[in-house]
Scaffold this motif. Structure first.
Motif, PDB file in Angstrom:
ATOM      1  N   VAL A 125     -14.401  -6.066  27.753  1.00 45.15           N
ATOM      2  CA  VAL A 125     -15.192  -7.010  28.461  1.00 45.15           C
ATOM      3  C   VAL A 125     -15.009  -8.249  28.126  1.00 45.15           C
ATOM      4  N   PRO A 126     -15.152  -9.288  29.237  1.00 48.96           N
ATOM      5  CA  PRO A 126     -14.729 -10.517  28.825  1.00 48.96           C
ATOM      6  C   PRO A 126     -15.762 -11.286  28.135  1.00 48.96           C
ATOM      7  N   THR A 127     -15.210 -11.974  27.102  1.00 48.60           N
ATOM      8  CA  THR A 127     -16.416 -12.802  26.243  1.00 48.60           C
ATOM      9  C   THR A 127     -16.628 -14.100  26.714  1.00 48.60           C
ATOM     10  N   ARG A 128     -15.486 -14.848  27.587  1.00 47.02           N
ATOM     11  CA  ARG A 128     -15.934 -16.090  27.994  1.00 47.02           C
ATOM     12  C   ARG A 128     -14.660 -16.363  29.253  1.00 47.02           C
ATOM     13  N   VAL A 129     -15.119 -17.398  29.856  1.00 42.50           N
ATOM     14  CA  VAL A 129     -14.021 -17.687  30.830  1.00 42.50           C
ATOM     15  C   VAL A 129     -13.801 -19.315  30.762  1.00 42.50           C
ATOM     16  N   LEU A 130     -12.545 -19.806  31.203  1.00 43.32           N
ATOM     17  CA  LEU A 130     -12.361 -21.307  31.360  1.00 43.32           C
ATOM     18  C   LEU A 130     -12.723 -21.440  32.887  1.00 43.32           C
ATOM     19  N   ASP A 131     -13.946 -22.280  32.944  1.00 44.55           N
ATOM     20  CA  ASP A 131     -14.411 -22.617  34.116  1.00 44.55           C
ATOM     21  C   ASP A 131     -13.660 -23.403  35.120  1.00 44.55           C
ATOM     22  N   THR A 132     -13.467 -23.420  36.076  1.00 41.50           N
ATOM     23  CA  THR A 132     -12.825 -24.335  37.111  1.00 41.50           C
ATOM     24  C   THR A 132     -13.597 -25.684  37.595  1.00 41.50           C
ATOM     25  N   LEU A 133     -13.059 -26.447  38.331  1.00 41.38           N
ATOM     26  CA  LEU A 133     -13.708 -27.782  38.507  1.00 41.38           C
ATOM     27  C   LEU A 133     -14.734 -27.570  39.638  1.00 41.38           C
ATOM     28  N   PRO A 134     -15.844 -28.419  39.408  1.00 37.14           N
ATOM     29  CA  PRO A 134     -17.039 -28.507  40.221  1.00 37.14           C
ATOM     30  C   PRO A 134     -16.460 -28.622  41.929  1.00 37.14           C
ATOM     31  N   PHE A 135     -17.116 -28.115  42.799  1.00 34.71           N
ATOM     32  CA  PHE A 135     -16.814 -28.255  44.148  1.00 34.71           C
ATOM     33  C   PHE A 135     -16.611 -29.899  44.456  1.00 34.71           C
ATOM     34  N   ASP A 136     -17.626 -30.371  44.122  1.00 38.54           N
ATOM     35  CA  ASP A 136     -17.299 -31.899  44.478  1.00 38.54           C
ATOM     36  C   ASP A 136     -15.965 -32.723  43.698  1.00 38.54           C
ATOM     37  N   SER A 137     -15.602 -32.303  42.566  1.00 42.16           N
ATOM     38  CA  SER A 137     -14.364 -32.490  41.849  1.00 42.16           C
ATOM     39  C   SER A 137     -13.318 -32.328  42.688  1.00 42.16           C
ATOM     40  N   LEU A 138     -13.343 -30.996  43.188  1.00 39.87           N
ATOM     41  CA  LEU A 138     -12.028 -30.361  44.095  1.00 39.87           C
ATOM     42  C   LEU A 138     -11.972 -31.106  45.181  1.00 39.87           C
ATOM     43  N   ARG A 139     -12.795 -31.480  45.875  1.00 37.11           N
ATOM     44  CA  ARG A 139     -12.632 -32.164  47.016  1.00 37.11           C
ATOM     45  C   ARG A 139     -12.248 -33.748  46.915  1.00 37.11           C
ATOM     46  N   LYS A 140     -12.617 -34.343  45.559  1.00 32.57           N
ATOM     47  CA  LYS A 140     -11.959 -35.647  45.232  1.00 32.57           C
ATOM     48  C   LYS A 140     -10.444 -35.562  45.024  1.00 32.57           C
ATOM     49  N   THR A 141      -9.968 -34.399  44.607  1.00 35.96           N
ATOM     50  CA  THR A 141      -8.476 -34.294  44.125  1.00 35.96           C
ATOM     51  C   THR A 141      -7.736 -34.549  45.631  1.00 35.96           C
ATOM     52  N   GLY A 142      -8.156 -33.766  46.655  1.00 39.41           N
ATOM     53  CA  GLY A 142      -7.184 -34.000  47.922  1.00 39.41           C
ATOM     54  C   GLY A 142      -6.177 -32.810  47.812  1.00 39.41           C
ATOM     55  N   GLY A 143      -6.167 -32.014  46.760  1.00 38.06           N
ATOM     56  CA  GLY A 143      -5.209 -30.710  46.763  1.00 38.06           C
ATOM     57  C   GLY A 143      -4.572 -31.001  45.597  1.00 38.06           C
ATOM     58  N   LEU A 144      -3.488 -29.937  45.540  1.00 35.44           N
ATOM     59  CA  LEU A 144      -2.560 -29.737  44.560  1.00 35.44           C
ATOM     60  C   LEU A 144      -1.453 -29.794  44.899  1.00 35.44           C
ATOM     61  N   PRO A 145      -0.259 -30.244  44.145  1.00 37.11           N
ATOM     62  CA  PRO A 145      -0.221 -31.007  42.867  1.00 37.11           C
ATOM     63  C   PRO A 145      -1.043 -32.270  42.936  1.00 37.11           C
ATOM     64  N   CYS A 146      -1.590 -32.719  41.827  1.00 37.27           N
ATOM     65  CA  CYS A 146      -2.512 -33.911  41.975  1.00 37.27           C
ATOM     66  C   CYS A 146      -2.414 -34.760  40.750  1.00 37.27           C
ATOM     67  N   LYS A 147      -2.212 -36.072  41.058  1.00 34.45           N
ATOM     68  CA  LYS A 147      -1.832 -36.903  39.789  1.00 34.45           C
ATOM     69  C   LYS A 147      -3.269 -37.088  38.952  1.00 34.45           C
ATOM     70  N   VAL A 148      -4.517 -36.784  39.590  1.00 33.35           N
ATOM     71  CA  VAL A 148      -5.563 -37.277  38.962  1.00 33.35           C
ATOM     72  C   VAL A 148      -5.837 -35.996  38.112  1.00 33.35           C
ATOM     73  N   ILE A 149      -5.480 -34.789  37.890  1.00 37.10           N
ATOM     74  CA  ILE A 149      -5.622 -33.916  36.948  1.00 37.10           C
ATOM     75  C   ILE A 149      -4.255 -33.463  36.325  1.00 37.10           C
ATOM     76  N   ALA A 150      -3.326 -34.344  36.352  1.00 39.47           N
ATOM     77  CA  ALA A 150      -1.929 -34.175  36.056  1.00 39.47           C
ATOM     78  C   ALA A 150      -1.411 -32.871  35.939  1.00 39.47           C
ATOM     79  N   THR A 151      -1.281 -32.409  37.128  1.00 36.87           N
ATOM     80  CA  THR A 151      -0.580 -30.948  37.260  1.00 36.87           C
ATOM     81  C   THR A 151       0.640 -31.019  38.139  1.00 36.87           C
ATOM     82  N   VAL A 152       1.350 -30.275  38.068  1.00 38.58           N
ATOM     83  CA  VAL A 152       2.456 -30.166  39.149  1.00 38.58           C
ATOM     84  C   VAL A 152       2.412 -28.694  39.807  1.00 38.58           C
TER      85      VAL A 152
END
Length: 190
Positions: A125-152
């Motif tokens: 059984v899962p004990t917890r999850v790492l939640d993802t970004l809220p919908f409004d924050s996703l929209r602000k990133t404009g997609g991945l990769p993204c400098k805002v959340i420092a990911t390649v």
């Protein structure tokens, strides 16, 4: 596959009557262009594409056999009793869709949606999850990769620790959001 797709339903329910679905849309990814998801553009279909669609979405006997193993039996089945970690651990409506799956695990100029899952079956059984970004924050990133959340990378991470489920035991379930995880990971670097 997206959480609204026939394949997702198949994974969760262990069976799928393939004749009830358009074979070209089993994955549910057709309506996942960012402009459609964010309501910037509606899908437009001409009457010709509607007529064409009504002739091409039926299944041939050969396609049914490939999908189910038997052309006379349109019900695909699997023996696993799978559940999604994210659907099990509830979260805010700002972070999840109607199936309680993340709004997106992949987001780029041509697609936004959930295509990655953490499935589990009896005995754990899962004990917890790492939640993802809220919908409004996703929209602000404009997609991945993204400098805002420092990911390649071009997808969002999913994580969930599991514990063994012993007969009669009920493990404590809690959720952890991405902000807490980022704070913990950056504080450990100091």
């Amino acid at each position: 596959m997206t959480p609204q797709s026939a394949i997702y339903k198949f994974m969760c329910s262990s069976e799928l009557n393939v004749l009830l679905y358009d074979r070209r849309e089993l994955s549910g990814q057709r309506n996942c262009h960012p402009a459609q998801v964010f309501g910037l553009k509606e899908e437009m279909r001409s009457s010709f594409s509607f007529i064409d669609g009504s002739f091409t979405n039926s299944w041939t006997d050969e396609e049914v056999e490939v999908a189910t193993g038997n052309s006379a039996h349109p019900l695909a089945m699997h023996p696993l009793k799978l559940k999604s970690s994210y659907a099990t651990i509830k979260s805010s409506a700002r972070r999840r869709d109607l199936n309680c799956e993340p709004f997106a695990t992949s987001y780029h100029s041509k697609f936004i949606g959930t295509v990655d899952y953490l499935w589990y079956s009896d005995g754990v059984v899962p004990t917890r999850v790492l939640d993802t970004l809220p919908f409004d924050s996703l929209r602000k990133t404009g997609g991945l990769p993204c400098k805002v959340i420092a990911t390649v990378v071009t997808l969002f991470w999913l994580m969930s620790p599991f514990s063994w489920k012993l007969p009669g035991s009920f493990p404590r379930i809690r959720k952890k959001n991405i902000a807490e995880s980022l704070l913990l990971s950056t504080s450990s670097l100091k």
